[in-house]
Design an enzyme around this catalytic site. Structure first.
Site, PDB file in Angstrom:
ATOM      1  N   CYS A  22       0.846  -1.194   0.000  1.00  0.00           N
ATOM      2  CA  CYS A  22       0.000   0.000   0.000  1.00  0.00           C
ATOM      3  C   CYS A  22       0.882   1.245   0.000  1.00  0.00           C
ATOM      4  O   CYS A  22       2.015   1.232   0.488  1.00  0.00           O
ATOM      5  CB  CYS A  22      -0.905  -0.002   1.236  1.00  0.00           C
ATOM      6  SG  CYS A  22      -2.167   1.305   1.220  1.00  0.00           S
ATOM      7  N   CYS A  29      -4.589  -0.017  10.168  1.00  0.00           N
ATOM      8  CA  CYS A  29      -4.668  -1.054   9.131  1.00  0.00           C
ATOM      9  C   CYS A  29      -4.307  -2.419   9.691  1.00  0.00           C
ATOM     10  O   CYS A  29      -3.302  -2.586  10.377  1.00  0.00           O
ATOM     11  CB  CYS A  29      -3.745  -0.713   7.969  1.00  0.00           C
ATOM     12  SG  CYS A  29      -3.823  -1.918   6.625  1.00  0.00           S
ATOM     13  N   GLY A  76      -4.129  -4.104   0.922  1.00  0.00           N
ATOM     14  CA  GLY A  76      -3.306  -3.182   0.179  1.00  0.00           C
ATOM     15  C   GLY A  76      -4.074  -2.154  -0.613  1.00  0.00           C
ATOM     16  O   GLY A  76      -5.233  -1.890  -0.410  1.00  0.00           O
ATOM     17  N   SER A 132     -12.172   4.990   0.332  1.00  0.00           N
ATOM     18  CA  SER A 132     -11.894   5.045   1.767  1.00  0.00           C
ATOM     19  C   SER A 132     -11.721   6.492   2.210  1.00  0.00           C
ATOM     20  O   SER A 132     -10.782   7.177   1.794  1.00  0.00           O
ATOM     21  CB  SER A 132     -10.629   4.240   2.093  1.00  0.00           C
ATOM     22  OG  SER A 132     -10.824   2.874   1.817  1.00  0.00           O
ATOM     23  N   ASP A 310     -11.267 -12.481   4.586  1.00  0.00           N
ATOM     24  CA  ASP A 310     -10.352 -11.350   4.525  1.00  0.00           C
ATOM     25  C   ASP A 310      -9.764 -11.033   5.896  1.00  0.00           C
ATOM     26  O   ASP A 310      -8.657 -10.517   6.008  1.00  0.00           O
ATOM     27  CB  ASP A 310     -11.099 -10.130   3.971  1.00  0.00           C
ATOM     28  CG  ASP A 310     -10.177  -8.955   3.710  1.00  0.00           C
ATOM     29  OD1 ASP A 310      -9.020  -9.182   3.325  1.00  0.00           O
ATOM     30  OD2 ASP A 310     -10.616  -7.807   3.895  1.00  0.00           O
ATOM     31  N   CYS A 354     -30.603 -13.488  23.358  1.00  0.00           N
ATOM     32  CA  CYS A 354     -30.698 -12.035  23.161  1.00  0.00           C
ATOM     33  C   CYS A 354     -31.877 -11.669  22.260  1.00  0.00           C
ATOM     34  O   CYS A 354     -32.134 -12.319  21.245  1.00  0.00           O
ATOM     35  CB  CYS A 354     -29.406 -11.514  22.555  1.00  0.00           C
ATOM     36  SG  CYS A 354     -29.395  -9.720  22.292  1.00  0.00           S
ATOM     37  N   CYS A 360     -28.294  -9.036  14.837  1.00  0.00           N
ATOM     38  CA  CYS A 360     -26.845  -9.020  15.049  1.00  0.00           C
ATOM     39  C   CYS A 360     -26.183 -10.329  14.645  1.00  0.00           C
ATOM     40  O   CYS A 360     -25.142 -10.339  13.984  1.00  0.00           O
ATOM     41  CB  CYS A 360     -26.566  -8.722  16.524  1.00  0.00           C
ATOM     42  SG  CYS A 360     -24.859  -8.930  17.029  1.00  0.00           S
ATOM     43  N   CYS A 364     -19.195 -10.172  13.545  1.00  0.00           N
ATOM     44  CA  CYS A 364     -18.036 -10.827  12.935  1.00  0.00           C
ATOM     45  C   CYS A 364     -17.255 -11.680  13.931  1.00  0.00           C
ATOM     46  O   CYS A 364     -16.900 -11.215  15.022  1.00  0.00           O
ATOM     47  CB  CYS A 364     -17.107  -9.771  12.336  1.00  0.00           C
ATOM     48  SG  CYS A 364     -15.729 -10.497  11.417  1.00  0.00           S
TER      49      CYS A 364
END
Length: 466
Positions: A22, A29, A76, A132, A310, A354, A360, A364
């Site tokens: 990058c 990052c 990147g 971004s 990712d 919950c 939700c 992740c």
């Protein structure tokens, strides 16, 4: 809603044409450190052989029900691969595209290399560009700097202007960190006022190894595991200084939601709100973060290595290399199926009971490094924020879901709220004039001068002036 068989679910592979290389050094990052996975002197640019294998295998791996095949390029910084790389990618896509299917290309970029030639190509080739940008200059430059430590705001804003001038379809990806998390309205209004119609907010969560902040820099841990999960009481000590705090992230989303709800429904699209509405309607979200299971969004490194996700680009989650095993075989392997299903199977008791689990779904897995009050591991670091956010929006999402089911746009709820606010304002003004700094009678929570004052024609405040 019954889930289709694993191999029949939509498949998404993010390609890294330049690996983690990058031209920026953003302080939060998580991907720059992936250079350590490969030997010194690694030729990071994806070869034509690997690009062709990716395009061909990715097309072949798509379930029959998929009509639009979505290619995504990230880093990147993917534009470092050069414009000719992407011209070749489009050429190969046309070569291998089956009859009756469509191609969709997405490019996530910091924008610094986007000149007129790039924008002309992106527009002509129908790319969706994710730019971004973290908000106003001081907030953006706090974390997003180049290799020499210089802020990048001016260059990104030039890229935004070029994308708009060339008619390139784009959205903004904003990383919400410890600093921007305190400014929901500044960030959101900045985007809206600069013509941004699609926004995705990404919470910055970088876990420190065992909560240790090493002198001279942090020792950053890998994705969450069962290793030493912590309790919610000491979350701040577990993450890097740039990481957004759980409650802070929830309040950020609430602040943006309230502004959006009262004036921008149907005009500005925020991915978290779109995904929530899908859950309230019952059709299910499209983003893996909010889905019951994950595992159908993988990452392809420059040399053909395919990883489970990712956020799980590490040795334990390397599925294989597409030059040895096709994408379909790796994506549908028992290892990847197990990875995806653990998202729902490993939820702690607090999550299973919950009230907002349906929205939700534990979020992740990379952020599940806390224990719940009963000591069960697997609680998401952002749990408190997500719960506050989803609970806050519940009555409005109920109304929007009802409107959509009845064949009306979700914006009908906003228009009803605006009518109620006007009625409340007019009723209050009928009782006597308001001061500029009085709370606005519409119920927005703002001062009168910053809200409905200009719409109250003919009314003076108590000082006799506007």
């Amino acid at each position: 809603m019954d889930k289709p068989p694993w191999a029949q679910r939509g498949l998404h592979v993010i390609a890294k044409p330049i690996g983690p290389v990058c031209n920026l050094r953003c302080s939060y990052c998580f991907y720059l450190e992936k250079e350590s996975l490969y030997p010194a002197g690694e030729p990071w640019r994806m070869s034509d052989q690997t690009l062709e294998a990716y395009v061909r295998q990715y097309v072949e791996a798509q379930p029959e029900i998929v009509e639009e095949i979505s290619f995504a390029f990230q880093g990147g910084e993917p534009t470092l691969a050069g414009l000719d790389f992407f011209r070749r990618a489009v050429e190969l896509q046309k070569q291998y595209l089956p009859a009756g299917k469509r191609i969709r290309n997405c490019l996530q970029t910091n924008g610094l290399l986007l000149d007129d030639r790039w924008c002309e190509f992106l527009q002509a080739s129908g790319f969706l560009v994710g730019l971004s940008l973290d908000g106003p200059e001081d907030l953006h430059n706090a974390c997003r700097r180049d290799r020499n430590g210089r802020g990048t705001f001016a260059g990104v804003m030039q890229a935004l202007a070029r994308l708009q001038a060339h008619g390139v379809e784009f959205n903004v990806l904003a990383c919400i960190n410890r600093r921007t998390g305190d400014h929901p309205l500044r960030v959101y209004r900045f985007f809206r006022d600069h013509g941004v119609e699609f926004v995705q907010f990404i919470p910055v969560v970088r876990r420190l190894r065992h909560g240790v902040d090493q002198a001279g820099g942090q020792e950053i841990a890998g994705p969450a595991s069962a290793e030493r999960p912590a309790t919610p009481e000491r979350v701040e000590s577990l993450v890097s200084p740039e990481s957004v705090l759980p409650g802070q992230f929830g309040r950020f989303l609430i602040g943006v939601f309230d502004e959006w709800l009262h004036r921008d429904v149907g005009k500005v699209f925020v991915s978290d709100f779109d995904q929530a509405l899908a859950s309230w309607i019952g059709v299910g979200p499209s983003l893996c973060v909010y889905q019951e299971e994950c595992g159908r969004a993988m990452a392809l490194e420059h040399n053909g290595d395919l990883y489970a996700c990712d956020h799980f680009v590490d040795a334990p989650h390397r599925l294989g290399n597409i030059h040895q095993t096709p994408i379909a075989g790796l994506a549908n392997s028992p290892r990847q199926v197990d990875f995806g299903r653990k998202k729902s199977e490993a939820l702690p008791g607090l999550c299973r009971g919950c009230a907002v689990r349906f929205a939700c779904r534990g979020a992740c897995p990379k952020d599940r490094f806390l224990k719940d009050p009963d000591g069960e591991p697997g609680l998401n670091y952002l749990c408190a924020g997500f719960k506050e956010f989803f609970t806050h929006m519940d009555p409005w999402m109920d109304s929007m879901a009802a409107a959509v089911r009845a064949g009306h746009p979700a914006a009908a709820v906003m228009r009803a709220l605006q009518a109620e606010r006007r009625a409340a304002r007019d009723a209050s003004l009928a009782q006597g004039p308001l001061g500029r700094n009085d709370p606005c009678p519409c119920g927005s929570g703002r001062k009168f001068k910053n809200c409905c004052m200009r719409g109250a024609s003919g009314e003076l405040d108590r000082t006799g002036s506007w």
